[in-house]
Structure formats: C-alpha cells, structure tokens
Design an enzyme around this catalytic site. Structure first.
Site, PDB file in Angstrom:
ATOM      1  N   GLU A   3       0.833  -1.216   0.000  1.00 26.98           N
ATOM      2  CA  GLU A   3       0.000   0.000   0.000  1.00 26.98           C
ATOM      3  C   GLU A   3       0.862   1.258   0.000  1.00 26.98           C
ATOM      4  O   GLU A   3       1.831   1.357   0.747  1.00 26.98           O
ATOM      5  CB  GLU A   3      -0.898  -0.024   1.242  1.00 26.98           C
ATOM      6  CG  GLU A   3      -1.824   1.180   1.323  1.00 26.98           C
ATOM      7  CD  GLU A   3      -2.860   1.016   2.417  1.00 26.98           C
ATOM      8  OE1 GLU A   3      -3.501  -0.049   2.501  1.00 26.98           O
ATOM      9  OE2 GLU A   3      -3.031   1.969   3.187  1.00 26.98           O
ATOM     10  N   ASP A  20     -13.488   8.657   6.800  1.00 34.08           N
ATOM     11  CA  ASP A  20     -13.898   9.454   7.972  1.00 34.08           C
ATOM     12  C   ASP A  20     -14.044  10.893   7.525  1.00 34.08           C
ATOM     13  O   ASP A  20     -13.167  11.418   6.832  1.00 34.08           O
ATOM     14  CB  ASP A  20     -12.828   9.373   9.063  1.00 34.08           C
ATOM     15  CG  ASP A  20     -12.712   7.965   9.608  1.00 34.08           C
ATOM     16  OD1 ASP A  20     -13.724   7.453  10.114  1.00 34.08           O
ATOM     17  OD2 ASP A  20     -11.615   7.376   9.515  1.00 34.08           O
ATOM     18  N   PHE A  38      -1.107   7.029  15.888  1.00 35.06           N
ATOM     19  CA  PHE A  38      -1.984   6.475  14.862  1.00 35.06           C
ATOM     20  C   PHE A  38      -2.812   5.324  15.425  1.00 35.06           C
ATOM     21  O   PHE A  38      -4.007   5.197  15.134  1.00 35.06           O
ATOM     22  CB  PHE A  38      -1.128   6.024  13.674  1.00 35.06           C
ATOM     23  CG  PHE A  38      -1.935   5.759  12.452  1.00 35.06           C
ATOM     24  CD1 PHE A  38      -2.796   6.726  11.956  1.00 35.06           C
ATOM     25  CD2 PHE A  38      -1.855   4.539  11.802  1.00 35.06           C
ATOM     26  CE1 PHE A  38      -3.566   6.478  10.834  1.00 35.06           C
ATOM     27  CE2 PHE A  38      -2.614   4.281  10.680  1.00 35.06           C
ATOM     28  CZ  PHE A  38      -3.484   5.251  10.195  1.00 35.06           C
ATOM     29  N   HIS A  47      -0.828  -7.952   3.345  1.00 35.37           N
ATOM     30  CA  HIS A  47      -0.900  -6.629   2.714  1.00 35.37           C
ATOM     31  C   HIS A  47      -0.059  -5.681   3.571  1.00 35.37           C
ATOM     32  O   HIS A  47      -0.362  -5.461   4.741  1.00 35.37           O
ATOM     33  CB  HIS A  47      -2.361  -6.167   2.678  1.00 35.37           C
ATOM     34  CG  HIS A  47      -2.560  -4.805   2.077  1.00 35.37           C
ATOM     35  ND1 HIS A  47      -2.589  -4.583   0.711  1.00 35.37           N
ATOM     36  CD2 HIS A  47      -2.751  -3.591   2.654  1.00 35.37           C
ATOM     37  CE1 HIS A  47      -2.786  -3.289   0.480  1.00 35.37           C
ATOM     38  NE2 HIS A  47      -2.884  -2.662   1.633  1.00 35.37           N
TER      39      HIS A  47
END
Ligand code: FAD
Length: 280
Positions: free
Chosen positions: A10, A101, A208, A258
């Site tokens: 990603e 969001d 995070f 991933h």
C-alpha cells in the site's frame, strides 16, 4: 523459497513531482517481490483524488496492477460514478471500497453512510468489473457499538458484493484468528488478508494506533517507548516482532499479507526477506 500466498503493497499519494519520482523508485525496489498489486489510499471526500489517480497511472504505466482505494463519505452518487468511470478508463480492475472518515469540521455525510452502500453501488453500476476489497477490524472498529454489531456490519458489507477484505493492522495474532473464526461461523469464508504495519517510529505509531483502535501490547509499547530517540533499536525490535507476526499468520493459514509500506521500501523488504519471500 517463494511464498504461495500473494502479497500486496500500500502507498499513499504523493503531493509533488519529486515525491512521485521517489515513490516510483520505492515501487521499483519492491517490485522484485512480485506483488499481486499496489494499492493507493484515497483521502475522504476526494481530498487526494488527483494524487490517487496520478499514482495509479504511474503504477499502471510501469506495467503493474493497481488498486485505488475509494472512500464514499461526503460524496454523491454522481461523483462516485465518475471516479469509477475514470478508474475503468485507467485500466483498473481492483478497488478497495471504504467509508472513510469525515474531516473535522465537515458535517455533510453525503449520499453514502456506510461502506456496504458503496459496495452495493459499485456492483450496481459496474457489475463484476472490479475485484472489490473492503476493510476489516479484528480488534473492532473504534466507532462500533460492540464487537458483535461490528462483525454483523462487516458480514453485511462482504455480502453486498465484496470479494475479500484487508484488515486494519494489529499485533496480536489471536485477534485475527478469533475474527476469522467468527466470520466462518457466520457463514463468511471469503479471504481476509492481514494488514501489516512495519514499526519504524514509536511516537507516530502510538498516535496512529490510538486513532484507529489498533492495540500495541503493553510489553511492546514499554520496550519501544524505552528506546526513546534510539531509532536503530526501535527498528531492530520492530523488524523482529513484525517478521514473527507474519510468520505466525502464514503458519495459521492467512491467505496473504498486505503491507502498509508508508511509501518506504527498506523495512518491508527486510520483513519479507526474514520470512523467506525472495525476489523473483
Ligand atoms: P464501514 O464498514 O462503513 O464501518 C464504519 C463503522 O460503521 C463501523 O463502526 C461499523 O461497525 C459501522 N457500520 C458499518 N455498516 C453499518 C450499517 N449498515 N449500519 C450501522 N452501522 C454500520 N480511510 C481513508 O480515508 N482512505 C483510505 O484509503 C483508507 N484505506 C483503508 C484501508 C484499510 C485496509 C483499512 C482497514 C482502513 C482504511 N481507511 C481509509 C480507514 C477507514 O476509512 C476508516 O477506518 C473508517 O472509519 C471506516 O471505514 P470502513 O470502510 O471500514 O467503514
């Protein structure tokens, strides 16, 4: 040894031409591991739309498969349809469908409330064109009422037409295994790929993790915190812990991995090397 299960990487879109060039170099380094695809995040409300489109174009131009993320909160059906058409014109056939969001201060949720509505819309408008992946939360989505309603919502989203899911990152294998078990008991056995977050910076990770509801186990948090500014020690422990996590997940039958690369190649390459994924 080459891994049987697919891996994917990603990226987030870059803001400048220089950033895009750097990201292309990162991608070239990672490409030796022959990922199934590179996904590219998409800011809620379309805030990174151009960046996502340009990053996808660069991935496609280099001959790889790209999976743009698409978040629907704050969007209209018309705007989502036009970005889907654009992705189709780019030769994209995979997508990661999300609610997203609302940025703080924004109140208009738009015409989609939840990701299951986006999945339904994509299927209604584009049939089977896209391989659709959605988000899964083994440690429960932070806004969910409880674990059971979150699971019910996840199953509804899968049944709306998703092919599979990618999880929020987690550091506890049991959370993933119990989640998969609950999905199977609910009759949902589509692939749920663990999302893997490399550890390179403790304060960023802690901030995070608070936001997205991923738990850093106390023993790990305490050790990482104790290293203070000693980045080398943080990276070394992070590499060891995440490599072990990946090994355990694969041994338990995870259908792929991933990697949240954070637009860097080194840590992801090191993890892959540790777990025996070798260049083609
Ligand atoms: P949903 O599946 O809609 O769930 C959101 C919340 O609503 C959950 O608490 C759920 O239990 C509840 N819910 C779901 N459906 C219903 C329903 N029908 N009725 C009542 N309640 C319901 N964000 C971005 O902005 N851009 C990205 O590119 C991006 N990529 C991501 C990739 C992955 C793999 C993951 C795990 C997350 C990503 N996110 C991204 C973050 C994501 O957008 C947020 O976690 C967001 O809060 C939820 O999105 P979702 O698609 O999981 O929402």
């Amino acid at each position: 040894m080459n891994l049987q299960q697919p891996i994917s990487f990603e990226f987030f879109p870059t803001k400048t031409a220089e950033g895009a060039e750097k990201l292309a170099l990162v991608r070239d380094k990672l490409s030796v591991l022959n990922p199934l695809y590179y996904s590219v995040t998409y800011g809620a409300g379309g805030s990174t739309q151009d960046g996502t489109i340009n990053t996808v174009a660069s991935i496609k131009k280099a001959g790889h498969s790209a999976a743009p993320h698409l978040s629907c909160i704050g969007s209209t059906r018309e705007s989502i349809k036009s970005i889907l058409d654009l992705f189709i014109n780019q030769g994209v056939d995979r997508i990661v469908a999300l609610r997203g969001d609302l940025p703080s201060g924004h109140r208009d949720v738009g015409e989609f409330r939840y990701a299951n509505e986006l999945v339904e819309f994509i299927r209604a408008e584009t049939g089977d064109h896209f391989h659709i992946e959605v988000a899964a939360y083994p440690e429960v989505h932070p806004q969910a009422k409880n674990a059971q309603t979150d699971l019910d919502n996840f199953i509804r989203k899968m049944n709306a037409g998703a092919n599979g899911a990618i999880t929020q990152y987690f550091f506890n294998v049991d959370s993933y295994l119990y989640f998969i078990d609950s999905c199977v008991k609910a009759g949902m056995d589509k692939p749920v790929i663990p999302g893997i977050m490399p550890i390179t910076n403790y304060s960023r990770l802690a901030g995070f993790s608070d936001m997205c509801g991923a738990e850093i186990p106390r023993w790990l948090a305490k050790r990482l915190e104790g290293y203070g500014d000693d980045i080398d020690s943080i990276k070394a422990l992070g590499l060891e812990v995440i490599s072990k996590l990946c090994e355990n997940l694969l041994a338990e039958g995870a259908p792929g991995l991933h990697f949240y690369t954070l637009n860097q190649s080194k840590t992801t390459l090191d993890i892959c090397q540790n777990i025996g994924i070798s260049p083609e």
